[in-house]
Motif scaffolding. Sequence first.
Motif, PDB file in Angstrom:
ATOM      1  N   ASN A  63       0.806  -1.230   0.000  1.00 28.57           N
ATOM      2  CA  ASN A  63       0.000   0.000   0.000  1.00 28.57           C
ATOM      3  C   ASN A  63       0.840   1.283   0.000  1.00 28.57           C
ATOM      4  O   ASN A  63       0.413   2.313   0.535  1.00 28.57           O
ATOM      5  N   LEU A  64       2.017   1.213  -0.602  1.00 24.92           N
ATOM      6  CA  LEU A  64       2.806   2.426  -0.784  1.00 24.92           C
ATOM      7  C   LEU A  64       2.462   3.048  -2.135  1.00 24.92           C
ATOM      8  O   LEU A  64       2.378   2.349  -3.140  1.00 24.92           O
ATOM      9  N   ASN A  65       2.296   4.350  -2.143  1.00 25.07           N
ATOM     10  CA  ASN A  65       1.988   5.043  -3.395  1.00 25.07           C
ATOM     11  C   ASN A  65       3.293   5.362  -4.124  1.00 25.07           C
ATOM     12  O   ASN A  65       3.731   6.502  -4.180  1.00 25.07           O
ATOM     13  N   ILE A  66       3.916   4.316  -4.658  1.00 23.26           N
ATOM     14  CA  ILE A  66       5.194   4.457  -5.358  1.00 23.26           C
ATOM     15  C   ILE A  66       5.135   3.670  -6.658  1.00 23.26           C
ATOM     16  O   ILE A  66       4.815   2.479  -6.665  1.00 23.26           O
ATOM     17  N   LYS A  67       5.425   4.348  -7.754  1.00 20.01           N
ATOM     18  CA  LYS A  67       5.513   3.693  -9.049  1.00 20.01           C
ATOM     19  C   LYS A  67       6.944   3.782  -9.567  1.00 20.01           C
ATOM     20  O   LYS A  67       7.571   4.836  -9.474  1.00 20.01           O
ATOM     21  N   PRO A  68       7.470   2.686 -10.114  1.00 20.18           N
ATOM     22  CA  PRO A  68       8.804   2.777 -10.710  1.00 20.18           C
ATOM     23  C   PRO A  68       8.764   3.577 -12.010  1.00 20.18           C
ATOM     24  O   PRO A  68       7.738   3.611 -12.704  1.00 20.18           O
ATOM     25  N   GLY A  69       9.856   4.232 -12.316  1.00 24.41           N
ATOM     26  CA  GLY A  69       9.976   4.961 -13.577  1.00 24.41           C
ATOM     27  C   GLY A  69      11.360   4.716 -14.154  1.00 24.41           C
ATOM     28  O   GLY A  69      12.367   5.110 -13.572  1.00 24.41           O
ATOM     29  N   ARG A  70      11.395   4.029 -15.283  1.00 25.49           N
ATOM     30  CA  ARG A  70      12.679   3.694 -15.900  1.00 25.49           C
ATOM     31  C   ARG A  70      13.197   4.871 -16.717  1.00 25.49           C
ATOM     32  O   ARG A  70      12.442   5.519 -17.438  1.00 25.49           O
ATOM     33  N   GLY A  71      14.488   5.150 -16.593  1.00 31.65           N
ATOM     34  CA  GLY A  71      15.104   6.237 -17.349  1.00 31.65           C
ATOM     35  C   GLY A  71      16.276   5.743 -18.173  1.00 31.65           C
ATOM     36  O   GLY A  71      17.161   5.056 -17.646  1.00 31.65           O
ATOM     37  N   LEU A  72      16.276   6.065 -19.448  1.00 32.29           N
ATOM     38  CA  LEU A  72      17.364   5.681 -20.351  1.00 32.29           C
ATOM     39  C   LEU A  72      18.401   6.796 -20.415  1.00 32.29           C
ATOM     40  O   LEU A  72      18.051   7.976 -20.496  1.00 32.29           O
ATOM     41  N   VAL A  73      19.674   6.431 -20.364  1.00 32.14           N
ATOM     42  CA  VAL A  73      20.774   7.385 -20.516  1.00 32.14           C
ATOM     43  C   VAL A  73      21.726   6.847 -21.573  1.00 32.14           C
ATOM     44  O   VAL A  73      22.029   5.644 -21.603  1.00 32.14           O
ATOM     45  N   MET A  74      22.199   7.740 -22.462  1.00 35.01           N
ATOM     46  CA  MET A  74      23.148   7.349 -23.503  1.00 35.01           C
ATOM     47  C   MET A  74      24.300   8.346 -23.525  1.00 35.01           C
ATOM     48  O   MET A  74      24.109   9.534 -23.267  1.00 35.01           O
ATOM     49  N   VAL A  75      25.496   7.861 -23.841  1.00 28.85           N
ATOM     50  CA  VAL A  75      26.680   8.715 -23.955  1.00 28.85           C
ATOM     51  C   VAL A  75      27.355   8.429 -25.288  1.00 28.85           C
ATOM     52  O   VAL A  75      27.618   7.266 -25.635  1.00 28.85           O
ATOM     53  N   SER A  76      27.648   9.484 -26.030  1.00 26.71           N
ATOM     54  CA  SER A  76      28.251   9.341 -27.350  1.00 26.71           C
ATOM     55  C   SER A  76      29.744   9.064 -27.264  1.00 26.71           C
ATOM     56  O   SER A  76      30.371   9.194 -26.203  1.00 26.71           O
ATOM     57  N   LYS A  77      30.321   8.712 -28.374  1.00 26.85           N
ATOM     58  CA  LYS A  77      31.772   8.681 -28.488  1.00 26.85           C
ATOM     59  C   LYS A  77      32.281  10.123 -28.467  1.00 26.85           C
ATOM     60  O   LYS A  77      31.532  11.053 -28.748  1.00 26.85           O
ATOM     61  N   PRO A  78      33.576  10.329 -28.137  1.00 25.15           N
ATOM     62  CA  PRO A  78      34.110  11.699 -28.161  1.00 25.15           C
ATOM     63  C   PRO A  78      33.913  12.332 -29.538  1.00 25.15           C
ATOM     64  O   PRO A  78      34.086  11.679 -30.572  1.00 25.15           O
ATOM     65  N   LEU A  79      33.537  13.614 -29.543  1.00 24.25           N
ATOM     66  CA  LEU A  79      33.244  14.318 -30.793  1.00 24.25           C
ATOM     67  C   LEU A  79      34.506  14.974 -31.348  1.00 24.25           C
ATOM     68  O   LEU A  79      35.399  15.383 -30.596  1.00 24.25           O
ATOM     69  N   LYS A  80      34.573  15.091 -32.650  1.00 27.42           N
ATOM     70  CA  LYS A  80      35.716  15.742 -33.293  1.00 27.42           C
ATOM     71  C   LYS A  80      35.702  17.244 -33.033  1.00 27.42           C
ATOM     72  O   LYS A  80      36.729  17.858 -32.776  1.00 27.42           O
ATOM     73  N   ASN A  81      34.522  17.848 -33.116  1.00 28.41           N
ATOM     74  CA  ASN A  81      34.390  19.278 -32.860  1.00 28.41           C
ATOM     75  C   ASN A  81      34.074  19.513 -31.387  1.00 28.41           C
ATOM     76  O   ASN A  81      33.387  18.720 -30.744  1.00 28.41           O
ATOM     77  N   LYS A  82      34.568  20.628 -30.871  1.00 21.00           N
ATOM     78  CA  LYS A  82      34.334  20.949 -29.467  1.00 21.00           C
ATOM     79  C   LYS A  82      32.878  21.340 -29.250  1.00 21.00           C
ATOM     80  O   LYS A  82      32.322  22.166 -29.965  1.00 21.00           O
ATOM     81  N   ILE A  83      32.248  20.732 -28.243  1.00 21.54           N
ATOM     82  CA  ILE A  83      30.878  21.103 -27.887  1.00 21.54           C
ATOM     83  C   ILE A  83      30.893  22.521 -27.336  1.00 21.54           C
ATOM     84  O   ILE A  83      31.659  22.821 -26.409  1.00 21.54           O
ATOM     85  N   PRO A  84      30.055  23.424 -27.864  1.00 22.87           N
ATOM     86  CA  PRO A  84      30.171  24.849 -27.520  1.00 22.87           C
ATOM     87  C   PRO A  84      29.484  25.263 -26.230  1.00 22.87           C
ATOM     88  O   PRO A  84      29.252  26.447 -26.013  1.00 22.87           O
ATOM     89  N   TRP A  85      29.155  24.318 -25.353  1.00 13.63           N
ATOM     90  CA  TRP A  85      28.457  24.677 -24.121  1.00 13.63           C
ATOM     91  C   TRP A  85      28.776  23.651 -23.027  1.00 13.63           C
ATOM     92  O   TRP A  85      29.182  22.522 -23.299  1.00 13.63           O
ATOM     93  N   ASN A  86      28.554  24.075 -21.781  1.00 10.51           N
ATOM     94  CA  ASN A  86      28.622  23.206 -20.607  1.00 10.51           C
ATOM     95  C   ASN A  86      27.437  23.535 -19.715  1.00 10.51           C
ATOM     96  O   ASN A  86      26.874  24.629 -19.767  1.00 10.51           O
TER      97      ASN A  86
END
Length: 374
Positions: free
Chosen positions: A236-259
Amino acid sequence: MLSFWEDRSFLKFDLIVVGGGIVGLSTAIQFKKDRPNAKVLILERGVFPSGASTRNAGFACFGSLTEILDDLNTMKVEEVKNLVEKRYIGLRSIRGLFGDKALGYYSNGGFELITEQEEKYLDRMEYVNSILTPIFGEDVFSQVRDIQTFGFSDKVKYLVKNQFEGELDSGKFLELLWETAQLFKVKILTGALVENVDLDKKEVQVRNPIYQNRLDFSADKIAICTNAFAGDLIENLNIKPGRGLVMVSKPLKNKIPWNGSFHYDMGYVYFRNIENRLLIGGGRNLDIKAEETTKNEVNPTIKAYLSRLSEEVILPNENLEFEYEWTGIMGFGENKKPVIQLLTEDIGIAARLGGMGVAIGWQTASELVALLEK
């Protein structure tokens, strides 16, 4: 069959914590700090924490503009304010305790991408700032004037900055918690599948293939810190699981212009720059019912959506190739308030962190320990 030594030394404790993630480790550490002579045990079913503690995106955040406005639809203003404050206090606590360098923490701010669909929320930014200013002492959200330098597609019309958010290394955070637990002589048993918690006998029942019989651990106090999996142990706990997908790319040739920590689509999508790789995750709102599961599997619909979003909106001039993909299991309810309560006088639970375990985990544990200490 247990040996004489096992029965005498390994089954009885002052506190047993079920779950060895952020909240479980934080609970054991804070309880042991107040009681240095106490025998404390953590039971974790996985080799690593099984939920989202090491399977998140490393966002040290407490809510984007649209997320907070959405929360105001289901919660009172004071409740939303208290929740944001709790997350912020939690982040400040772990930074103060462990230090930014050890955590791999960077104060690059948080940003939310606003499309035509969310444009209406900009009119309420001043209202949200008025709610949060008493906590932070100044405005939290502001509009970024020059968004062209970020390189997003023209689908992104505006960018809102949260100056107080950051990002950290989730692996380093867990290592620090492990090391601290060891310093306090907290015992951690992995591969311990908890099948049941007997509230009356104050026993935690564990199944392990080495022993023919079930192992019954007993304690003066028990803390259930299994987040989305708490419903498997307590009814009787009001808790639902929520699955989250995370992906990470290979290093990019061009510099990502933000952090920074970036949010998109009402906070359901999040991304950041890690070592000039794109980390992107979320999208469970595309198939919300299918993602209410504790199975660590990749939903192909969501994977395709995140890949398309990465190439068409976030980094439209890059040819991305993803090297990592994983899923983590979070806990949700009818609103984002965590469940922190006593089930009996000596047994408590801390769960349903709403995807904010990094920010709120330490503070949640602190509140649970306070309840158990009464």
